[in-house]
Design an enzyme around this catalytic site. Structure first.
Site, mmCIF file in Angstrom:
data_model
loop_
_atom_site.group_PDB
_atom_site.id
_atom_site.type_symbol
_atom_site.label_atom_id
_atom_site.label_comp_id
_atom_site.label_asym_id
_atom_site.label_seq_id
_atom_site.Cartn_x
_atom_site.Cartn_y
_atom_site.Cartn_z
ATOM 1 N N LYS A 232 -12.333 -1.833 7.548
ATOM 2 C CA LYS A 232 -11.514 -2.753 8.340
ATOM 3 C C LYS A 232 -11.873 -2.666 9.822
ATOM 4 O O LYS A 232 -12.250 -3.657 10.423
ATOM 5 C CB LYS A 232 -10.033 -2.481 8.089
ATOM 6 N N TRP B 248 0.822 -1.212 0.000
ATOM 7 C CA TRP B 248 0.000 0.000 0.000
ATOM 8 C C TRP B 248 0.855 1.261 0.000
ATOM 9 O O TRP B 248 0.493 2.269 -0.620
ATOM 10 C CB TRP B 248 -0.981 -0.016 1.173
ATOM 11 N N ASP C 7 -1.455 7.035 6.774
ATOM 12 C CA ASP C 7 -2.493 6.150 6.260
ATOM 13 C C ASP C 7 -2.753 5.113 7.351
ATOM 14 O O ASP C 7 -1.982 4.176 7.541
ATOM 15 C CB ASP C 7 -2.018 5.482 4.970
#
Length: 363
Positions: free
Chosen positions: A197, A103, A173
């Protein structure tokens, strides 16, 4: 509920059963409106209350001062990979990034496409991303506008447990560990997290932004991609994903009121992950390749001696009601995600299955 499985998927992930029950009870008639929340206009007081109260709860649980605003956007983390450099820097500006795998690499690729002077000032690829760089050793460029990092790396199972101490603002993030633990937000200019999530459904992304960092934002940004637009319009500039925000709001209520806040949530998450890591480390059949100090409390990755054994393990786990334990498609192996809604009972059942599998395999 006896017919539900134990959900260890990496995202979208498990939702708290009390929240599902509350959503079910209000599904056809929210707050005596005679309508489902999915039918309400985004301009109604009910929807704006859900948006405003969600932001207030996040600010309360994260101990955010009035320096920060919380907004809710669409496009997931992938859009934030672009909005962050677009809003917090100008073409040619220096921006620093940490590369800890999948990511982070996507965020780096997106930012590079905008013509910034991007430098990767720390990385973990030399050991196949099985660790995160030491926070105390990270050095940023003095002229850089911000340092970007992915706090928890779902694919490789690593996590920063502290923010680096650097002289420039941090952009974090936190998509896969948002509100899973208490943090000190003071080093951060921006924190973003897509909800599916730890705090909700796909379709909504929470963005925590320090207002002063936007004083130097470019003036020619498209309105839709300008954080200031969404702050001014209270996350209601265009039709927001109302149902996703509603479910997130219910989960925020659950964390704050039922669990007791992020500090209490953190203790539960440590219990879950410690129990699983302790079992893996004590059982020769399973191997976690991640360095101990960098291990994620959200995503536990492990391998078995052969690919055929891994496939057998994943299939038998599924047949036993333990779903989502396959590793990321780029990594293989196994991965167990322990997001906020995953219960300690779920982890105990997984460990019991793993123990029986190990004994049967007699490895």
């Amino acid at each position: 509920m006896k017919d539900r499985v134990y959900n260890f998927y990496a995202g979208p992930g498990a939702l708290p059963l009390p929240v599902l029950e509350r959503v079910h009870s209000e599904f056809f008639n929210y707050n005596n409106t005679g309508m489902s929340v999915m039918e309400l206009s985004h301009r109604t007081d009910e929807i704006q209350h859900i948006i405003d109260d969600s932001g207030a709860r996040i600010k309360r649980m994260m101990n955010l001062s009035d320096e920060f605003e919380v907004i809710f956007l669409q496009g997931g983390g992938s859009l934030q990979f672009l909005m962050v450099p677009m809003n917090l820097s100008h073409p040619g500006d220096k921006i620093d990034y940490i590369d800890t795998g999948y990511w982070a690499e996507k965020a780096i690729k997106a930012a590079k496409s905008l013509g910034r002077d991007l430098e990767i000032i720390a990385a973990s690829g030399d050991r196949n991303h099985t660790y995160v760089p030491n926070s105390d050793s990270i050095q940023t460029r003095s002229e850089a506008k911000y340092l970007h990092l992915c706090t928890n790396n779902t694919v490789v199972g690593t996590q920063f447990h502290n923010f680096p101490k650097v002289p420039i603002p941090i952009v974090a993030d936190m998509s896969s560990d948002f509100l899973s633990k208490a943090i000190d937000p003071s080093p951060c200019a921006c924190i973003y997290a897509h909800a599916q999530k730890n705090v909700g459904l796909s379709g909504v992304t929470a963005v925590v932004i320090r207002k002063s960092i936007l004083e130097n934002s470019p003036d020619d940004l498209p309105e839709l991609l300008d954080y200031r637009t969404h702050i001014e319009r209270k996350s209601n500039y265009h039709t927001p994903p109302c149902f996703s925000i509603y479910v997130m709001w219910q989960i925020l209520r659950w964390i704050e009121e039922d669990i007791g806040g992020v500090e209490a949530m953190e203790k539960i998450n440590w219990q879950k992950s410690s129990a699983l890591y302790d079992f893996i480390d004590a059982t020769p059949l399973f191997d976690c390749p991640v360095e101990v100090e960098s291990r994620s409390r959200m995503n536990v990755v492990f391998r078995l001696p052969t690919k055929s054994l891994e496939e057998q393990f994943i299939q038998e786990a599924f047949e036993s009601g333990l779903v989502g334990v396959a590793g990321h498609r780029t990594q293989g192996g196994c991965r167990v995600s322990l997001y906020n809604a995953v219960t300690l009972d779920a982890v105990k059942n997984l460990i019991e299955f793993m123990d029986k599998f190990a004994q049967k395999t007699n490895y």
